[in-house]
Design an enzyme around this catalytic site. Structure first.
Site, PDB file in Angstrom:
ATOM      1  N   HIS A 301      53.861  38.858  16.404  1.00 25.64           N
ATOM      2  CA  HIS A 301      52.635  38.552  15.614  1.00 25.64           C
ATOM      3  C   HIS A 301      52.060  37.403  15.858  1.00 25.64           C
ATOM      4  CE1 HIS A 301      49.946  38.157  12.574  1.00 25.64           C
ATOM      5  NE2 HIS A 301      50.653  37.949  11.464  1.00 25.64           N
ATOM      6  N   HIS A 340      46.763  46.162  20.406  1.00 27.41           N
ATOM      7  CA  HIS A 340      46.910  45.896  19.112  1.00 27.41           C
ATOM      8  C   HIS A 340      46.829  47.163  18.106  1.00 27.41           C
ATOM      9  CE1 HIS A 340      45.176  44.232  14.957  1.00 27.41           C
ATOM     10  NE2 HIS A 340      45.209  43.415  15.534  1.00 27.41           N
ATOM     11  N   ASP A 396      44.413  36.887  21.034  1.00 31.40           N
ATOM     12  CA  ASP A 396      45.409  36.018  21.798  1.00 31.40           C
ATOM     13  C   ASP A 396      44.992  36.042  23.353  1.00 31.40           C
ATOM     14  OD1 ASP A 396      47.716  36.825  19.649  1.00 31.40           O
ATOM     15  OD2 ASP A 396      47.079  34.762  19.759  1.00 31.40           O
TER      16      ASP A 396
HETATM   17  C1  SDX Z   1      48.071  39.612  16.534  1.00 28.32           C
HETATM   18  O1  SDX Z   1      47.816  42.759  12.571  1.00 28.32           O
HETATM   19  C2  SDX Z   1      47.138  42.087  12.986  1.00 28.32           C
HETATM   20  O2  SDX Z   1      45.873  42.033  12.703  1.00 28.32           O
HETATM   21  C3  SDX Z   1      47.745  40.993  14.113  1.00 28.32           C
HETATM   22  C4  SDX Z   1      46.516  39.650  14.428  1.00 28.32           C
HETATM   23  C5  SDX Z   1      46.141  39.123  13.479  1.00 28.32           C
HETATM   24  O3  SDX Z   1      45.020  38.515  13.479  1.00 28.32           O
HETATM   25  O4  SDX Z   1      46.776  38.775  12.371  1.00 28.32           O
HETATM   26  O5  SDX Z   1      45.463  40.521  15.118  1.00 28.32           O
HETATM   27  C6  SDX Z   1      47.092  38.986  15.546  1.00 28.32           C
HETATM   28  O6  SDX Z   1      49.170  40.050  16.182  1.00 28.32           O
HETATM   29  C7  SDX Z   1      47.495  39.913  17.679  1.00 28.32           C
HETATM   30  C8  SDX Z   1      48.625  40.507  18.692  1.00 28.32           C
HETATM   31  C9  SDX Z   1      49.402  39.495  19.636  1.00 28.32           C
HETATM   32  N1  SDX Z   1      50.536  40.225  20.337  1.00 28.32           N
HETATM   33  C10 SDX Z   1      50.302  40.693  21.387  1.00 28.32           C
HETATM   34  O7  SDX Z   1      49.397  40.304  22.334  1.00 28.32           O
HETATM   35  C11 SDX Z   1      51.730  41.078  22.049  1.00 28.32           C
HETATM   36  C12 SDX Z   1      51.465  42.107  23.071  1.00 28.32           C
HETATM   37  N2  SDX Z   1      50.984  43.363  22.372  1.00 28.32           N
HETATM   38  C13 SDX Z   1      51.835  44.118  21.800  1.00 28.32           C
HETATM   39  O8  SDX Z   1      53.361  43.508  21.610  1.00 28.32           O
HETATM   40  C14 SDX Z   1      51.394  45.219  20.896  1.00 28.32           C
HETATM   41  O9  SDX Z   1      50.088  45.793  21.731  1.00 28.32           O
HETATM   42  C15 SDX Z   1      51.246  45.047  19.360  1.00 28.32           C
HETATM   43  C16 SDX Z   1      52.448  44.363  18.833  1.00 28.32           C
HETATM   44  C17 SDX Z   1      50.209  44.009  19.243  1.00 28.32           C
HETATM   45  C18 SDX Z   1      50.741  46.392  18.734  1.00 28.32           C
HETATM   46  O10 SDX Z   1      51.691  47.331  19.112  1.00 28.32           O
HETATM   47  P1  SDX Z   1      51.811  48.563  18.658  1.00 28.32           P
HETATM   48  O11 SDX Z   1      50.331  49.037  17.713  1.00 28.32           O
HETATM   49  O12 SDX Z   1      52.853  48.870  17.821  1.00 28.32           O
HETATM   50  O13 SDX Z   1      51.969  49.669  19.728  1.00 28.32           O
HETATM   51  P2  SDX Z   1      53.147  50.154  20.450  1.00 28.32           P
HETATM   52  O14 SDX Z   1      54.046  49.054  20.816  1.00 28.32           O
HETATM   53  O15 SDX Z   1      53.296  51.498  19.574  1.00 28.32           O
HETATM   54  O16 SDX Z   1      52.695  50.709  22.086  1.00 28.32           O
HETATM   55  C19 SDX Z   1      51.931  51.846  22.246  1.00 28.32           C
HETATM   56  C20 SDX Z   1      51.687  52.213  23.594  1.00 28.32           C
HETATM   57  C21 SDX Z   1      53.111  51.979  24.279  1.00 28.32           C
HETATM   58  O17 SDX Z   1      52.968  52.957  25.405  1.00 28.32           O
HETATM   59  P3  SDX Z   1      54.011  54.080  25.226  1.00 28.32           P
HETATM   60  O18 SDX Z   1      55.296  53.880  24.911  1.00 28.32           O
HETATM   61  O19 SDX Z   1      52.966  55.230  24.298  1.00 28.32           O
HETATM   62  O20 SDX Z   1      53.696  54.759  26.643  1.00 28.32           O
HETATM   63  O21 SDX Z   1      50.857  51.262  24.188  1.00 28.32           O
HETATM   64  C22 SDX Z   1      51.713  50.475  24.887  1.00 28.32           C
HETATM   65  C23 SDX Z   1      53.189  50.467  24.494  1.00 28.32           C
HETATM   66  O22 SDX Z   1      54.136  50.263  25.820  1.00 28.32           O
HETATM   67  N3  SDX Z   1      51.355  48.965  25.031  1.00 28.32           N
HETATM   68  C24 SDX Z   1      51.258  48.126  25.944  1.00 28.32           C
HETATM   69  C25 SDX Z   1      50.905  46.826  25.177  1.00 28.32           C
HETATM   70  N4  SDX Z   1      50.812  47.041  23.892  1.00 28.32           N
HETATM   71  C26 SDX Z   1      50.899  48.189  23.690  1.00 28.32           C
HETATM   72  N5  SDX Z   1      51.417  48.179  27.070  1.00 28.32           N
HETATM   73  C27 SDX Z   1      51.087  47.132  27.987  1.00 28.32           C
HETATM   74  N6  SDX Z   1      50.905  45.650  27.553  1.00 28.32           N
HETATM   75  C28 SDX Z   1      50.557  45.593  25.919  1.00 28.32           C
HETATM   76  N7  SDX Z   1      50.093  44.530  25.453  1.00 28.32           N
END
Ligand code: SDX
Length: 467
Positions: A301, A340, A396
């Site tokens: 997060h 996201h 971010d």
């Molecule tokens: C914030 O909720 C909010 O509003 C949060 C926020 C706020 O203002 O409060 O917006 C703030 O938390 C922003 C997010 C910051 N975190 C990151 O940047 C960390 C990297 N991002 C990931 O961890 C991820 O994208 C999440 C946690 C943000 C969201 O993940 P989801 O929706 O649970 O997606 P998922 O993990 O189920 O992934 C779906 C697919 C997967 O591939 P497959 O298994 O289907 O093949 O997308 C891929 C994931 O591997 N994927 C990514 C990725 N994020 C998802 N692949 C590469 N890089 C990424 N960053």
């Protein structure tokens, strides 16, 4: 407005134009209608898709890359408003009049001074604490009236109201023993005391006090004394001043103000939900915000901007981006600052922070190469994962570059996020308490039934293995 700042306004309005062009054809989200409880919805693990409540505070449309606060588009608020106006808007539901803004600003300035909290905070080894742990500690001690003197005499008169402290909003209580005691929030219109208790003074105290504490944590970690707030600076300007020890340039103050606006609220994200769960038990607003800071401390997060900056530094230049990205993709590595749960288009906050980081990087030999690396990585990801999985930059990805340009160290990035989000957290808590119902979801029991108790001497390992 200072000339350089008008350049910033132009950057934001141009980003808004690009956003509207790229996503105008996207469908509207279904999450914009009144709820007829009980409501049926498709819920995934982690309550994904669950409808927890109605809200007018803010709205995120993930397919259109749209973010609005109380009906105002985030691009317009960044281009024309201030954090003071926006935090007032989130809390009260309307942009303030000149008089309301003046009164609110005076309150925020008065709440910048938290000497008793500082004295207690400095009694702890802050320099050895994770910055978010230190921020939670300081926030807890902001609630001076009760944290240090939870005495019988201070307890509320249970017959009249159930405020867990005078900062909380008095609740009418259902007679004891009701099978499902639902605490209804009823604003007592008549007495002055009730008006005082119902007004969000404690929210103002938190919005201002958490900023002072975050800045002090930086100073103490660096072996310096906290800086006395400057009553003549804006909220953003004073925060930057206390954080860095020097008065910000007009551009830095404006960019900080915009960054605080961008991070103020974002729907039912994990930290906002954590605050609301604590508030729904009728705990106090300080414990709610403490819970929010704790949730934001989790790397899924908060903190991705710190890791994204580390990624940019480790890539080591534009020429290495392609190779690095191919390796990351092959190993299915999550790239920090991308993706996201809600946005399947560009995060509008990234659309603003990208050009701002470019503007601040110009002529800055430390940041310029990092920004170019960021831009190259953004193109690589958007043209591949963006097309295949709708993975784009989130809030971010560029914020770390912006903060570094203003002299803020990485370990303070997430506290800065919290300094802004306190406004969204408290606004949503106040709104939810208007019609409170304690959060109490269910778990699906998938364990065994009918197990017979075996005394200790009769137990064997395979019994334990059976589980
Ligand atoms: C914030 O909720 C909010 O509003 C949060 C926020 C706020 O203002 O409060 O917006 C703030 O938390 C922003 C997010 C910051 N975190 C990151 O940047 C960390 C990297 N991002 C990931 O961890 C991820 O994208 C999440 C946690 C943000 C969201 O993940 P989801 O929706 O649970 O997606 P998922 O993990 O189920 O992934 C779906 C697919 C997967 O591939 P497959 O298994 O289907 O093949 O997308 C891929 C994931 O591997 N994927 C990514 C990725 N994020 C998802 N692949 C590469 N890089 C990424 N960053």
């Amino acid at each position: 407005m200072h000339d350089d700042c008008s350049v910033i306004t132009k950057l934001i309005l141009s980003a808004a134009e690009d956003a509207r062009k790229e996503t105008s054809g996207e469908a509207e989200s279904p999450y914009t209608q009144k709820v007829e409880w009980p409501v049926s919805c498709t819920v995934g693990p982690g309550l994904e898709g669950a409808i927890a409540c109605e809200s007018s505070v803010g709205y995120v449309n993930g397919s259109k890359g749209l973010l609005i606060y109380r009906g105002y588009d985030i691009f317009d608020l960044c281009a024309h408003s201030t954090f003071e106006e926006v935090s007032y808007l989130l809390l009260h539901g309307n942009l303030p009049t000149a008089e309301q803004l003046e009164t609110y600003q005076q309150k925020l300035v008065s709440y910048r001074y938290v000497p008793k909290t500082m004295r207690v905070l400095m009694g702890f080894p802050i320099e050895e604490l994770n910055t978010m742990a230190a921020l939670r500690l300081g926030t807890l001690f902001l609630r001076q009236k009760k944290t240090l003197i939870d005495q019988e005499a201070a307890r509320p008169d249970i017959e009249s109201a159930i405020g867990s402290d005078e900062d909380s909003i008095p609740m009418e209580i259902a007679p004891y023993g009701e099978p499902h005691a639902i605490y209804e929030f009823k604003r007592k219109a008549s007495t002055a005391q009730a008006d005082d208790a119902a007004s969000p003074e404690s929210c103002y105290h938190l919005i201002s006090g958490v900023a002072t504490i975050a800045a002090a944590i930086r100073r103490i970690r660096d072996g310096n004394m906290p800086i006395e707030p400057d009553p003549d600076l804006s909220h953003a300007g004073n925060f930057l001043y206390m954080l860095t020890g020097r008065r910000p340039t007009p551009v830095e103050e404006r960019v900080m103000d915009i960054a605080l606006i961008l991070h103020a609220d974002h729907g039912m994200n994990a930290s906002t939900f954590a605050c609301m769960v604590v508030a729904s038990t009728l705990s106090d607003i300080y414990s709610s915000v403490d819970a929010g800071i704790g949730a934001l401390n989790g790397p899924l997060h908060g903190g991705a901007n710190e890791l994204a900056l580390r990624t940019l530094r480790s890539i080591g230049g534009v020429g290495n981006v392609k190779g690095w990205f191919e390796q990351a993709r092959a190993s299915k590595q999550k790239i920090m600052g991308f993706g996201h749960r809600v946005y399947k288009a560009y995060d509008p906050r990234a659309r603003v922070l990208g050009p701002l980081s470019r503007h601040l990087a110009e002529g800055n030999p430390d940041i310029q190469p990092l920004f170019e690396t960021a831009r190259a990585l953004e193109c690589e990801v958007a043209s591949t994962l963006g097309v295949e999985k709708k993975i784009f930059p989130n809030v971010d990805f560029f914020s770390g570059l912006v903060y570094t340009s203003m002299g803020i160290p990485p370990e303070l990035f997430t506290p800065v996020f919290a300094v802004s989000r306190v406004s969204g957290w408290t606004a949503r808590v106040l709104e939810y308490l208007e019609n409170n119902r304690i959060f109490r979801p269910r778990a699906m029991y998938v364990g065994p039934f009918g197990k017979k108790y075996v005394p200790l001497e009769g137990r064997s390992d395979d019994e334990a293995d059976e589980g």
